[in-house]
Design a protein around this motif. Structure first.
Motif, PDB file in Angstrom:
ATOM      1  N   THR A  68      11.077   9.216  47.645  1.00 38.67           N
ATOM      2  CA  THR A  68      10.482  10.287  47.090  1.00 38.67           C
ATOM      3  C   THR A  68       9.658  10.304  45.802  1.00 38.67           C
ATOM      4  O   THR A  68       9.684   9.189  45.718  1.00 38.67           O
ATOM      5  N   PRO A  69       9.101  11.297  46.103  1.00 40.89           N
ATOM      6  CA  PRO A  69       7.865  11.110  45.267  1.00 40.89           C
ATOM      7  C   PRO A  69       8.958  11.046  43.463  1.00 40.89           C
ATOM      8  O   PRO A  69      10.556  11.251  43.202  1.00 40.89           O
ATOM      9  N   VAL A  70       8.709  10.236  42.486  1.00 46.45           N
ATOM     10  CA  VAL A  70       9.440  10.931  41.253  1.00 46.45           C
ATOM     11  C   VAL A  70       9.452  12.213  40.205  1.00 46.45           C
ATOM     12  O   VAL A  70      10.934  12.115  40.517  1.00 46.45           O
ATOM     13  N   ARG A  71       8.523  13.429  41.361  1.00 52.21           N
ATOM     14  CA  ARG A  71       8.846  14.239  40.430  1.00 52.21           C
ATOM     15  C   ARG A  71       9.948  14.929  41.108  1.00 52.21           C
ATOM     16  O   ARG A  71      10.761  15.017  40.846  1.00 52.21           O
ATOM     17  N   ASP A  72      10.164  14.284  42.296  1.00 51.83           N
ATOM     18  CA  ASP A  72      11.365  15.232  42.707  1.00 51.83           C
ATOM     19  C   ASP A  72      12.587  14.887  42.556  1.00 51.83           C
ATOM     20  O   ASP A  72      14.046  15.698  42.048  1.00 51.83           O
ATOM     21  N   ILE A  73      12.426  13.326  41.785  1.00 49.90           N
ATOM     22  CA  ILE A  73      13.956  13.281  40.847  1.00 49.90           C
ATOM     23  C   ILE A  73      14.182  13.627  40.064  1.00 49.90           C
ATOM     24  O   ILE A  73      15.772  14.066  39.717  1.00 49.90           O
ATOM     25  N   LEU A  74      12.848  13.552  39.507  1.00 50.79           N
ATOM     26  CA  LEU A  74      13.042  14.276  38.035  1.00 50.79           C
ATOM     27  C   LEU A  74      13.609  15.836  38.091  1.00 50.79           C
ATOM     28  O   LEU A  74      14.346  16.742  37.346  1.00 50.79           O
ATOM     29  N   VAL A  75      12.560  16.536  38.849  1.00 52.98           N
ATOM     30  CA  VAL A  75      13.461  17.851  39.048  1.00 52.98           C
ATOM     31  C   VAL A  75      15.095  17.696  39.797  1.00 52.98           C
ATOM     32  O   VAL A  75      15.573  18.542  39.145  1.00 52.98           O
ATOM     33  N   HIS A  76      15.496  16.722  40.569  1.00 53.10           N
ATOM     34  CA  HIS A  76      16.644  17.002  41.071  1.00 53.10           C
ATOM     35  C   HIS A  76      17.826  16.518  39.770  1.00 53.10           C
ATOM     36  O   HIS A  76      18.776  17.794  39.026  1.00 53.10           O
ATOM     37  N   MET A  77      17.200  15.398  38.959  1.00 52.32           N
ATOM     38  CA  MET A  77      17.951  15.678  36.997  1.00 52.32           C
ATOM     39  C   MET A  77      18.327  16.628  36.747  1.00 52.32           C
ATOM     40  O   MET A  77      19.274  16.898  36.339  1.00 52.32           O
ATOM     41  N   VAL A  78      17.278  17.284  36.877  1.00 51.90           N
ATOM     42  CA  VAL A  78      17.180  18.644  35.704  1.00 51.90           C
ATOM     43  C   VAL A  78      18.309  19.431  35.585  1.00 51.90           C
ATOM     44  O   VAL A  78      18.894  20.586  35.543  1.00 51.90           O
ATOM     45  N   GLU A  79      17.870  19.743  38.286  1.00 48.95           N
ATOM     46  CA  GLU A  79      19.349  20.327  38.344  1.00 48.95           C
ATOM     47  C   GLU A  79      20.736  20.122  38.116  1.00 48.95           C
ATOM     48  O   GLU A  79      21.613  20.591  38.176  1.00 48.95           O
ATOM     49  N   GLU A  80      20.188  18.664  38.809  1.00 50.16           N
ATOM     50  CA  GLU A  80      21.763  17.965  38.202  1.00 50.16           C
ATOM     51  C   GLU A  80      22.654  18.475  37.069  1.00 50.16           C
ATOM     52  O   GLU A  80      23.721  18.988  37.438  1.00 50.16           O
ATOM     53  N   TYR A  81      21.415  18.335  35.909  1.00 56.04           N
ATOM     54  CA  TYR A  81      22.600  18.580  34.458  1.00 56.04           C
ATOM     55  C   TYR A  81      22.535  20.059  34.371  1.00 56.04           C
ATOM     56  O   TYR A  81      23.963  20.933  33.826  1.00 56.04           O
ATOM     57  N   ALA A  82      21.652  21.277  34.958  1.00 56.47           N
ATOM     58  CA  ALA A  82      21.810  22.157  34.586  1.00 56.47           C
ATOM     59  C   ALA A  82      23.152  22.854  35.444  1.00 56.47           C
ATOM     60  O   ALA A  82      23.655  23.329  35.099  1.00 56.47           O
ATOM     61  N   ARG A  83      23.476  22.088  36.497  1.00 53.67           N
ATOM     62  CA  ARG A  83      24.899  23.241  37.439  1.00 53.67           C
ATOM     63  C   ARG A  83      25.581  22.710  36.688  1.00 53.67           C
ATOM     64  O   ARG A  83      26.664  23.209  36.601  1.00 53.67           O
ATOM     65  N   HIS A  84      25.967  21.119  36.588  1.00 52.25           N
ATOM     66  CA  HIS A  84      27.334  20.839  35.340  1.00 52.25           C
ATOM     67  C   HIS A  84      27.190  20.978  34.581  1.00 52.25           C
ATOM     68  O   HIS A  84      28.954  21.473  33.907  1.00 52.25           O
ATOM     69  N   CYS A  85      26.311  21.954  33.086  1.00 52.81           N
ATOM     70  CA  CYS A  85      26.392  22.166  31.841  1.00 52.81           C
ATOM     71  C   CYS A  85      26.669  23.387  32.486  1.00 52.81           C
ATOM     72  O   CYS A  85      27.353  24.497  31.640  1.00 52.81           O
ATOM     73  N   GLY A  86      26.914  24.608  33.162  1.00 55.05           N
ATOM     74  CA  GLY A  86      27.082  25.580  33.945  1.00 55.05           C
ATOM     75  C   GLY A  86      28.715  25.421  34.566  1.00 55.05           C
ATOM     76  O   GLY A  86      29.924  26.083  33.316  1.00 55.05           O
ATOM     77  N   HIS A  87      29.182  24.391  34.736  1.00 55.03           N
ATOM     78  CA  HIS A  87      30.356  23.622  34.963  1.00 55.03           C
ATOM     79  C   HIS A  87      31.153  23.624  33.717  1.00 55.03           C
ATOM     80  O   HIS A  87      32.325  23.774  33.431  1.00 55.03           O
ATOM     81  N   ALA A  88      30.421  23.013  32.930  1.00 53.58           N
ATOM     82  CA  ALA A  88      31.189  22.662  31.806  1.00 53.58           C
ATOM     83  C   ALA A  88      31.132  23.850  30.652  1.00 53.58           C
ATOM     84  O   ALA A  88      32.663  23.620  30.414  1.00 53.58           O
ATOM     85  N   ASP A  89      30.638  24.792  30.627  1.00 51.82           N
ATOM     86  CA  ASP A  89      30.062  25.684  29.614  1.00 51.82           C
ATOM     87  C   ASP A  89      31.463  26.912  30.544  1.00 51.82           C
ATOM     88  O   ASP A  89      32.535  27.318  29.525  1.00 51.82           O
ATOM     89  N   LEU A  90      32.115  26.480  31.759  1.00 51.75           N
ATOM     90  CA  LEU A  90      33.421  27.424  32.593  1.00 51.75           C
ATOM     91  C   LEU A  90      34.635  26.201  31.556  1.00 51.75           C
ATOM     92  O   LEU A  90      35.511  27.634  31.535  1.00 51.75           O
ATOM     93  N   LEU A  91      34.623  25.298  32.149  1.00 52.18           N
ATOM     94  CA  LEU A  91      35.501  24.473  31.519  1.00 52.18           C
ATOM     95  C   LEU A  91      35.804  24.815  30.477  1.00 52.18           C
ATOM     96  O   LEU A  91      37.434  25.186  29.828  1.00 52.18           O
ATOM     97  N   ARG A  92      35.129  24.518  29.047  1.00 54.90           N
ATOM     98  CA  ARG A  92      35.791  25.008  27.588  1.00 54.90           C
ATOM     99  C   ARG A  92      35.899  26.430  27.527  1.00 54.90           C
ATOM    100  O   ARG A  92      36.756  26.749  26.936  1.00 54.90           O
TER     101      ARG A  92
END
Length: 164
Positions: free
Chosen positions: A131-155
């Motif tokens: 995969t291109p490097v950019r796709d990994i960086l986009v995936h990482m932003v998505e990964e954090y965004a999704r999990h920060c949503g989970h974290a907000d609800l847990l908190r």
């Protein structure tokens, strides 16, 4: 700094800071509190999981360190990052230390990159997938965004605190 890489880095930095703020001020027991059965999702599990994700994508995939051991993994427990998140000071300290260590390693690698690297294709797993490097960086932003949503609800469930 401007450009594509700078944009991804800005988003990653914001989501990392959001995760840290969301976890701030909680006891080890609160950090390890699971959402709802049968889920093993917890704030502490998310920190451990994101340490694993940082290492997997930035060290193993982007730097070809496929042989490097993965944090918080065990072949006998595919969800060890969450299952092993227990409410002890030692577990919390280990999780945050590993996550911060992986973030520092990631940022050091990113510091040496520029926008020209975004289109470079890398082998990202032991099966030879690319995969291109950019796709990994986009995936990482998505990964954090999704999990920060989970974290907000847990908190919010723990003490009513919401938002960044």
């Amino acid at each position: 700094m401007s450009g594509e890489l700078a944009s991804y880095r800005l988003h990653l930095a914001r989501y990392r800071a959001t995760l840290e703020r969301t976890c701030a001020g909680l006891t080890p027991e609160q950090l390890a509190t699971r959402s709802v059965p049968p889920s093993t999702l917890s704030l502490l599990g998310l920190v451990r999981h994101l340490a694993y994700v940082e290492q997997a994508w930035f060290q193993r995939a982007l730097q070809a360190g496929l042989d490097e051991p993965r944090p918080f993994t065990d072949p006998s427990d595919h969800d060890l990052d969450f299952n092993g998140a227990v409410g002890t000071r030692e577990c919390v300290d280990e999780a945050f230390a590993e996550w911060r260590h992986q973030v520092v390693r990631t940022d050091a690698w990113l510091d040496a990159q520029d926008d020209d690297v975004m289109a470079r294709v890398v082998v990202y797993n032991s099966d030879g997938a690319t995969t291109p490097v950019r796709d990994i960086l986009v995936h990482m932003v998505e990964e954090y965004a999704r999990h920060c949503g989970h974290a907000d609800l847990l908190r919010e469930c723990l003490d009513g605190v919401t938002g960044p």
